[in-house]
Design a protein around this motif. Structure first.
Motif, short mmCIF file in Angstrom:
data_model
loop_
_atom_site.label_atom_id
_atom_site.label_comp_id
_atom_site.label_asym_id
_atom_site.label_seq_id
_atom_site.Cartn_x
_atom_site.Cartn_y
_atom_site.Cartn_z
N GLN A 20 0.83 -1.21 0.00
CA GLN A 20 0.00 0.00 0.00
C GLN A 20 0.87 1.25 0.00
O GLN A 20 0.57 2.21 -0.71
CB GLN A 20 -0.92 0.02 1.22
CG GLN A 20 -2.16 -0.81 1.06
CD GLN A 20 -3.03 -0.73 2.32
OE1 GLN A 20 -2.52 -0.66 3.44
NE2 GLN A 20 -4.33 -0.76 2.12
N ASN A 21 1.91 1.25 0.80
CA ASN A 21 2.81 2.41 0.85
C ASN A 21 3.50 2.62 -0.50
O ASN A 21 3.67 3.76 -0.94
CB ASN A 21 3.84 2.24 1.96
CG ASN A 21 3.23 2.39 3.34
OD1 ASN A 21 2.16 2.96 3.50
ND2 ASN A 21 3.90 1.83 4.34
N GLU A 22 3.90 1.52 -1.16
CA GLU A 22 4.52 1.64 -2.48
C GLU A 22 3.54 2.22 -3.50
O GLU A 22 3.91 3.08 -4.30
CB GLU A 22 5.01 0.28 -2.96
CG GLU A 22 6.20 -0.26 -2.20
CD GLU A 22 6.54 -1.69 -2.58
OE1 GLU A 22 5.85 -2.28 -3.45
OE2 GLU A 22 7.48 -2.24 -1.99
N MET A 23 2.28 1.75 -3.48
CA MET A 23 1.29 2.26 -4.42
C MET A 23 0.99 3.73 -4.15
O MET A 23 0.86 4.52 -5.09
CB MET A 23 -0.01 1.44 -4.33
CG MET A 23 0.08 0.17 -5.11
SD MET A 23 -1.41 -0.86 -5.17
CE MET A 23 -2.75 0.22 -4.89
N ALA A 68 -6.30 0.07 -12.09
CA ALA A 68 -6.82 -1.15 -11.49
C ALA A 68 -7.70 -1.92 -12.45
O ALA A 68 -7.79 -3.14 -12.37
CB ALA A 68 -7.59 -0.81 -10.21
N GLY A 69 -8.35 -1.23 -13.38
CA GLY A 69 -9.20 -1.89 -14.36
C GLY A 69 -8.43 -2.41 -15.55
O GLY A 69 -9.01 -2.99 -16.47
N ASP A 76 -9.49 8.58 -10.92
CA ASP A 76 -9.09 8.85 -9.55
C ASP A 76 -7.67 8.32 -9.38
O ASP A 76 -7.33 7.26 -9.92
CB ASP A 76 -10.05 8.13 -8.60
CG ASP A 76 -9.90 8.57 -7.17
OD1 ASP A 76 -9.77 9.80 -6.95
OD2 ASP A 76 -9.91 7.71 -6.28
N LYS A 77 -6.83 9.03 -8.65
CA LYS A 77 -5.44 8.57 -8.46
C LYS A 77 -5.39 7.19 -7.82
O LYS A 77 -4.46 6.43 -8.05
CB LYS A 77 -4.66 9.57 -7.60
CG LYS A 77 -4.03 10.67 -8.38
CD LYS A 77 -3.09 11.47 -7.49
CE LYS A 77 -2.42 12.57 -8.28
NZ LYS A 77 -1.52 13.33 -7.42
N ILE A 136 -2.33 1.64 -10.24
CA ILE A 136 -1.74 0.59 -9.40
C ILE A 136 -0.29 0.26 -9.74
O ILE A 136 0.43 -0.26 -8.91
CB ILE A 136 -2.57 -0.70 -9.41
CG1 ILE A 136 -2.71 -1.25 -10.81
CG2 ILE A 136 -3.91 -0.47 -8.76
CD1 ILE A 136 -3.29 -2.65 -10.86
N ARG A 137 0.13 0.53 -10.98
CA ARG A 137 1.52 0.25 -11.33
C ARG A 137 1.92 1.00 -12.58
O ARG A 137 1.08 1.52 -13.30
CB ARG A 137 1.75 -1.25 -11.52
CG ARG A 137 1.01 -1.87 -12.68
CD ARG A 137 1.33 -3.35 -12.85
NE ARG A 137 0.94 -4.14 -11.72
CZ ARG A 137 -0.16 -4.88 -11.64
NH1 ARG A 137 -0.97 -4.93 -12.66
NH2 ARG A 137 -0.44 -5.56 -10.57
N THR A 138 3.21 1.02 -12.81
CA THR A 138 3.72 1.64 -14.04
C THR A 138 3.64 0.62 -15.17
O THR A 138 3.53 -0.59 -14.92
CB THR A 138 5.18 2.10 -13.88
OG1 THR A 138 5.99 0.95 -13.65
CG2 THR A 138 5.33 3.09 -12.75
#
Length: 119
Positions: free
Chosen positions: A28-31, A47-48, A75-76, A80-82
């Motif tokens: 969670q902290n990384e995201m 996320a989608g 929404d930010k 979830i990832r690059t």
């Protein structure tokens, strides 16, 4: 003796739970760090599963260009990832997907779904 057994059982349940919570909190902290560090030009995945390039960011929103000239607002929290991380994920081989699709074809003994005769 009974107290020792209860303590051991308690430890067997508490330690794995603690380790799982710790790992989840770290992810969670990384995201959150990724979401806060978004800059225009970054290639990201939501996320989608939507891939896009960041065009602008706000406090809670991010504008993504998902196709040339198509900009959508997310929404930010959806980021979830690059794209780089997404490309490094292990995926099944393309040849396996073709075999799976062939296995999912309907059997010839069953009638068509719409009730019409086969031609």
């Amino acid at each position: 003796m009974e107290i020792i057994i209860l303590i051991i059982i308690g430890i067997l349940f508490i330690v794995p739970s603690f380790m799982a919570m710790r790992k989840q909190r770290q992810r969670q902290n990384e995201m959150q760090a990724l979401q806060n560090s978004l800059q225009p030009g970054d290639a990201i995945v939501t996320a989608g599963g939507v891939h896009g390039v960041v065009r602008s960011t706000g406090d809670k929103n991010v504008d993504l260009e998902i196709a040339p000239g198509v900009v959508v607002t997310f929404d930010k929290m959806a980021v979830i990832r690059t794209e780089e991380e997404a490309n490094s994920l292990e995926r099944p081989a393309a040849g396996d997907a073709k075999n799976d699709a062939a296995d999912n074809l309907p059997d010839e003994e069953y009638p068509p779904f719409d009730g019409q005769e086969k031609k």
